[in-house]
Scaffold this motif. Structure first.
Motif, PDB file in Angstrom:
ATOM      1  N   GLY A 197       0.865  -1.186   0.000  1.00 47.18           N
ATOM      2  CA  GLY A 197       0.000   0.000   0.000  1.00 47.18           C
ATOM      3  C   GLY A 197       0.895   1.227   0.000  1.00 47.18           C
ATOM      4  O   GLY A 197       1.738   1.389   0.888  1.00 47.18           O
ATOM      5  N   LEU A 198       0.764   2.075  -1.010  1.00 48.42           N
ATOM      6  CA  LEU A 198       1.603   3.282  -1.090  1.00 48.42           C
ATOM      7  C   LEU A 198       0.960   4.423  -0.307  1.00 48.42           C
ATOM      8  O   LEU A 198      -0.262   4.527  -0.245  1.00 48.42           O
ATOM      9  N   PHE A 199       1.812   5.259   0.266  1.00 49.30           N
ATOM     10  CA  PHE A 199       1.333   6.504   0.877  1.00 49.30           C
ATOM     11  C   PHE A 199       2.413   7.558   0.685  1.00 49.30           C
ATOM     12  O   PHE A 199       3.560   7.224   0.388  1.00 49.30           O
ATOM     13  N   LEU A 200       2.033   8.812   0.809  1.00 50.12           N
ATOM     14  CA  LEU A 200       2.959   9.893   0.496  1.00 50.12           C
ATOM     15  C   LEU A 200       3.572  10.460   1.776  1.00 50.12           C
ATOM     16  O   LEU A 200       2.877  10.655   2.770  1.00 50.12           O
ATOM     17  N   ASP A 201       4.858  10.699   1.722  1.00 50.99           N
ATOM     18  CA  ASP A 201       5.623  11.233   2.844  1.00 50.99           C
ATOM     19  C   ASP A 201       5.909  12.701   2.527  1.00 50.99           C
ATOM     20  O   ASP A 201       6.429  12.972   1.438  1.00 50.99           O
ATOM     21  N   PRO A 202       5.615  13.674   3.432  1.00 52.84           N
ATOM     22  CA  PRO A 202       5.107  13.559   4.788  1.00 52.84           C
ATOM     23  C   PRO A 202       3.659  13.055   4.835  1.00 52.84           C
ATOM     24  O   PRO A 202       2.895  13.282   3.894  1.00 52.84           O
ATOM     25  N   TYR A 203       3.328  12.427   5.953  1.00 49.56           N
ATOM     26  CA  TYR A 203       2.038  11.756   6.050  1.00 49.56           C
ATOM     27  C   TYR A 203       1.388  11.988   7.415  1.00 49.56           C
ATOM     28  O   TYR A 203       2.078  12.280   8.403  1.00 49.56           O
ATOM     29  N   TYR A 204       0.072  11.833   7.433  1.00 50.29           N
ATOM     30  CA  TYR A 204      -0.670  11.843   8.701  1.00 50.29           C
ATOM     31  C   TYR A 204      -0.197  10.639   9.508  1.00 50.29           C
ATOM     32  O   TYR A 204      -0.060   9.525   8.970  1.00 50.29           O
ATOM     33  N   ALA A 205       0.018  10.881  10.810  1.00 49.33           N
ATOM     34  CA  ALA A 205       0.754   9.934  11.654  1.00 49.33           C
ATOM     35  C   ALA A 205       0.270   8.480  11.578  1.00 49.33           C
ATOM     36  O   ALA A 205       1.070   7.557  11.676  1.00 49.33           O
ATOM     37  N   THR A 206      -1.007   8.247  11.397  1.00 50.67           N
ATOM     38  CA  THR A 206      -1.495   6.859  11.468  1.00 50.67           C
ATOM     39  C   THR A 206      -1.330   6.082  10.159  1.00 50.67           C
ATOM     40  O   THR A 206      -1.580   4.872  10.133  1.00 50.67           O
ATOM     41  N   TYR A 207      -0.983   6.763   9.066  1.00 52.29           N
ATOM     42  CA  TYR A 207      -1.049   6.086   7.752  1.00 52.29           C
ATOM     43  C   TYR A 207      -0.268   4.766   7.667  1.00 52.29           C
ATOM     44  O   TYR A 207      -0.840   3.741   7.286  1.00 52.29           O
ATOM     45  N   PRO A 208       1.045   4.765   8.003  1.00 51.77           N
ATOM     46  CA  PRO A 208       1.758   3.495   7.832  1.00 51.77           C
ATOM     47  C   PRO A 208       1.179   2.382   8.704  1.00 51.77           C
ATOM     48  O   PRO A 208       1.033   1.240   8.245  1.00 51.77           O
ATOM     49  N   GLY A 209       0.834   2.722   9.958  1.00 53.60           N
ATOM     50  CA  GLY A 209       0.267   1.706  10.859  1.00 53.60           C
ATOM     51  C   GLY A 209      -1.080   1.202  10.370  1.00 53.60           C
ATOM     52  O   GLY A 209      -1.411   0.018  10.529  1.00 53.60           O
ATOM     53  N   THR A 210      -1.854   2.082   9.763  1.00 55.66           N
ATOM     54  CA  THR A 210      -3.168   1.677   9.240  1.00 55.66           C
ATOM     55  C   THR A 210      -2.988   0.664   8.114  1.00 55.66           C
ATOM     56  O   THR A 210      -3.690  -0.357   8.049  1.00 55.66           O
ATOM     57  N   ILE A 211      -2.032   0.927   7.238  1.00 52.94           N
ATOM     58  CA  ILE A 211      -1.786   0.028   6.103  1.00 52.94           C
ATOM     59  C   ILE A 211      -1.250  -1.306   6.621  1.00 52.94           C
ATOM     60  O   ILE A 211      -1.711  -2.379   6.211  1.00 52.94           O
ATOM     61  N   ARG A 212      -0.311  -1.231   7.573  1.00 55.88           N
ATOM     62  CA  ARG A 212       0.231  -2.476   8.156  1.00 55.88           C
ATOM     63  C   ARG A 212      -0.857  -3.249   8.887  1.00 55.88           C
ATOM     64  O   ARG A 212      -0.921  -4.477   8.825  1.00 55.88           O
ATOM     65  N   GLY A 213      -1.718  -2.526   9.589  1.00 57.51           N
ATOM     66  CA  GLY A 213      -2.809  -3.172  10.322  1.00 57.51           C
ATOM     67  C   GLY A 213      -3.722  -3.955   9.406  1.00 57.51           C
ATOM     68  O   GLY A 213      -4.329  -4.954   9.809  1.00 57.51           O
ATOM     69  N   ALA A 214      -3.823  -3.504   8.162  1.00 57.60           N
ATOM     70  CA  ALA A 214      -4.654  -4.209   7.179  1.00 57.60           C
ATOM     71  C   ALA A 214      -3.893  -5.392   6.572  1.00 57.60           C
ATOM     72  O   ALA A 214      -4.412  -6.061   5.671  1.00 57.60           O
ATOM     73  N   GLY A 215      -2.663  -5.619   7.025  1.00 57.99           N
ATOM     74  CA  GLY A 215      -1.892  -6.778   6.568  1.00 57.99           C
ATOM     75  C   GLY A 215      -0.981  -6.469   5.394  1.00 57.99           C
ATOM     76  O   GLY A 215      -0.277  -7.347   4.905  1.00 57.99           O
ATOM     77  N   ALA A 216      -0.977  -5.231   4.938  1.00 59.55           N
ATOM     78  CA  ALA A 216      -0.181  -4.878   3.760  1.00 59.55           C
ATOM     79  C   ALA A 216       1.173  -4.290   4.179  1.00 59.55           C
ATOM     80  O   ALA A 216       1.398  -4.004   5.357  1.00 59.55           O
ATOM     81  N   ILE A 217       2.037  -4.127   3.189  1.00 61.03           N
ATOM     82  CA  ILE A 217       3.335  -3.486   3.424  1.00 61.03           C
ATOM     83  C   ILE A 217       3.162  -2.003   3.111  1.00 61.03           C
ATOM     84  O   ILE A 217       2.694  -1.644   2.023  1.00 61.03           O
ATOM     85  N   ALA A 218       3.509  -1.170   4.083  1.00 59.97           N
ATOM     86  CA  ALA A 218       3.336   0.281   3.892  1.00 59.97           C
ATOM     87  C   ALA A 218       4.592   0.851   3.239  1.00 59.97           C
ATOM     88  O   ALA A 218       5.668   0.787   3.826  1.00 59.97           O
ATOM     89  N   ARG A 219       4.453   1.373   2.022  1.00 64.58           N
ATOM     90  CA  ARG A 219       5.632   1.887   1.310  1.00 64.58           C
ATOM     91  C   ARG A 219       5.465   3.391   1.060  1.00 64.58           C
ATOM     92  O   ARG A 219       4.550   3.802   0.341  1.00 64.58           O
ATOM     93  N   PRO A 220       6.368   4.206   1.662  1.00 66.45           N
ATOM     94  CA  PRO A 220       6.248   5.656   1.465  1.00 66.45           C
ATOM     95  C   PRO A 220       6.782   6.095   0.101  1.00 66.45           C
ATOM     96  O   PRO A 220       7.706   5.484  -0.429  1.00 66.45           O
ATOM     97  N   ALA A 242       4.213  12.246 -10.118  1.00 65.45           N
ATOM     98  CA  ALA A 242       3.684  10.982 -10.638  1.00 65.45           C
ATOM     99  C   ALA A 242       4.791   9.974 -10.904  1.00 65.45           C
ATOM    100  O   ALA A 242       4.635   8.777 -10.636  1.00 65.45           O
ATOM    101  N   GLU A 243       5.954  10.461 -11.389  1.00 67.74           N
ATOM    102  CA  GLU A 243       7.011   9.494 -11.737  1.00 67.74           C
ATOM    103  C   GLU A 243       7.539   8.776 -10.492  1.00 67.74           C
ATOM    104  O   GLU A 243       7.924   7.619 -10.545  1.00 67.74           O
ATOM    105  N   ARG A 244       7.538   9.463  -9.364  1.00 69.01           N
ATOM    106  CA  ARG A 244       7.992   8.800  -8.122  1.00 69.01           C
ATOM    107  C   ARG A 244       6.996   7.734  -7.686  1.00 69.01           C
ATOM    108  O   ARG A 244       7.376   6.695  -7.164  1.00 69.01           O
ATOM    109  N   ILE A 245       5.722   8.038  -7.872  1.00 72.29           N
ATOM    110  CA  ILE A 245       4.692   7.047  -7.520  1.00 72.29           C
ATOM    111  C   ILE A 245       4.850   5.843  -8.448  1.00 72.29           C
ATOM    112  O   ILE A 245       4.828   4.689  -8.018  1.00 72.29           O
ATOM    113  N   ASP A 246       5.065   6.144  -9.710  1.00 70.35           N
ATOM    114  CA  ASP A 246       5.235   5.092 -10.703  1.00 70.35           C
ATOM    115  C   ASP A 246       6.428   4.194 -10.338  1.00 70.35           C
ATOM    116  O   ASP A 246       6.336   2.965 -10.365  1.00 70.35           O
TER     117      ASP A 246
END
Ligand SMILES: Cc1ncc(COP(=O)(O)O)c(C=O)c1O
Length: 395
Positions: free
Chosen positions: A119-142, A155-159
């Motif tokens: 699960g991708l998320f953007l850094d800087p991020y709201y504090a709970t984002y990585p834990g929320t993604i991990r809690g769902a069983g996924a790997i949190a990738r900033p 977009a190219e960084r997301i890509d």
């Protein structure tokens, strides 16, 4: 006894930049007078008319189990609101009511991520984002955004980061940066999501706090309806943080699975809270503007104060209740500056580092105290920064 990795690995240990926050809280509990500019909580309480609607509903008996997906009334109200804001036809069956935006963020990731997916998320991020993604069983990738780009995602960084990813979580207006994503940014993000077949989870909890331009929901962009899940909430728009009422808007089949998830997790949101939310949402934009007005005023004052000096940089403050300040000219890290500010001036702010590596050398200032105290605290922050910068130049 062993605990699951899912729960023990939710948040990494070690210093995550929150020490200064806990130190400030400790100092307050010991009786020190601290100016608190850390947390995103309004300095007003829920409007009495909303509380009256809540009270009336409870007294009329809406205290039993509510419908798990949400009351028909609130689902319809949210659907009409999202349709009006996005132009996308939206019906009751596209809406699940959740106990706040946070529960919606978690449920959305459970809906689209399998264990081991990224699960991708953007850094800087709201504090709970990585834990929320991990809690769902996924790997949190900033995915990094940079101060040089005014924290607009590229977009190219997301890509580049999209290998193995199934979802991308974005937030506009953004906490912690205060930036809103431009139409061009959102169109490019949408393009990557289509090319890489990603779900887009769009956290729009600050959509009533926009100081420049308009709020754009990516659900309104071409071919995005079927892959976008909007996360919304009453917390920020109606100062109802404690009521725990939010929603997910998305494709009907996703919502029907999410209703099943809600049946096995939350079992819905209290009916009297939902009735209060329906009342608040139908009270019209005047109430929302009134709740956003103090932040609009303080943001304007902040722009004025920051324009009169040249040590502290202001990341474009386009929305939400925060300012992201660049204090790199002081030679300090965000954490070093925040600790020194607390010690010297009894002002508590969040170090940028507590929101990820991308905000290093910054501090986040919540605009959540009355106008005069806010202006005075901000002036003190600027003066302190320039004192540190001068000292550094003299060394
Ligand atoms: C970006 C963002 N998303 C979601 C939330 C969660 O809000 P709530 O669960 O109160 O609706 C917050 C709260 O501060 C937030 O800043």
């Amino acid at each position: 006894m062993k605990l699951s990795q899912r729960i023990t690995h939710l948040t990494p240990g070690g210093n995550d930049g929150w020490d200064v926050f806990y130190r400030a809280r400790r100092m307050i509990s010991e009786g020190h007078a601290i100016t608190e500019l850390t947390i995103g909580e309004h300095d007003i309480r829920t409007d009495p008319s909303i509380l009256q609607a809540m009270d009336l509903s409870a007294r009329q008996g809406h205290t039993g189990y509510a419908m798990v997906p949400g009351t028909d009334l609130l689902r319809d109200t949210v659907a009409a609101r999202v349709q009006a804001r996005t132009g996308v036809p939206t019906l009751r069956r596209n809406v699940l009511i959740t106990p706040g935006g946070q529960a919606a963020l978690f449920a959305a990731h459970v809906a689209v991520c399998n264990p081991g997916d990224v699960g991708l998320f953007l850094d800087p991020y709201y504090a709970t984002y990585p834990g929320t993604i991990r809690g769902a069983g996924a790997i949190a990738r900033p995915v990094q955004t940079t101060a040089d780009d005014a924290f607009q995602p590229r977009a190219e960084r997301i890509d580049e980061a999209a290998e193995g990813a199934v979802s991308l979580l974005i937030n506009t207006p953004n906490n912690p940066t205060g930036v809103t994503y431009s139409r061009q940014t959102l169109e490019e993000i949408a393009k990557v999501c289509r090319r890489r077949d990603l779900w887009l989870i769009s956290d729009e909890v600050y959509d009533t706090q926009v100081w420049e331009g308009d709020h754009i929901s990516p659900r309104s962009l071409p071919d995005m309806v079927e892959r976008t899940l909007i996360v919304g909430s009453m917390s920020k728009s109606h100062a109802m943080t404690g009521s725990r009422c939010g929603w997910i808007v998305g494709p009907e089949d996703v919502i029907s699975h999410l209703i099943n998830l809600a049946t096995h997790t939350t079992y819905g949101v209290p009916g009297f809270i939902q009735d209060a939310a329906s009342f608040a949402l139908t009270a019209g934009v005047a109430m929302e503007e009134e709740i956003a007005a103090p932040f609009r005023r303080r943001r304007a004052k902040a722009v004025e104060i920051l324009a009169a000096q040249n040590t502290v940089g202001l990341v474009p403050a386009q929305g939400a209740m925060y300012l992201m300040l660049d204090i790199r000219a002081t030679g300090q890290s965000g954490e070093g500056f925040a600790n020194a500010l607390l010690d010297r001036h009894a002002i508590a702010v969040m170090p940028g580092e507590s929101f990820g590596d991308a905000a290093a050398g910054h501090i986040r200032v919540a605009m959540t105290i009355d106008d005069d105290r806010f202006a005075s605290a901000l002036q003190t922050i600027c003066n302190f920064a320039s004192e540190l910068a001068d000292r550094r130049a003299a060394e």
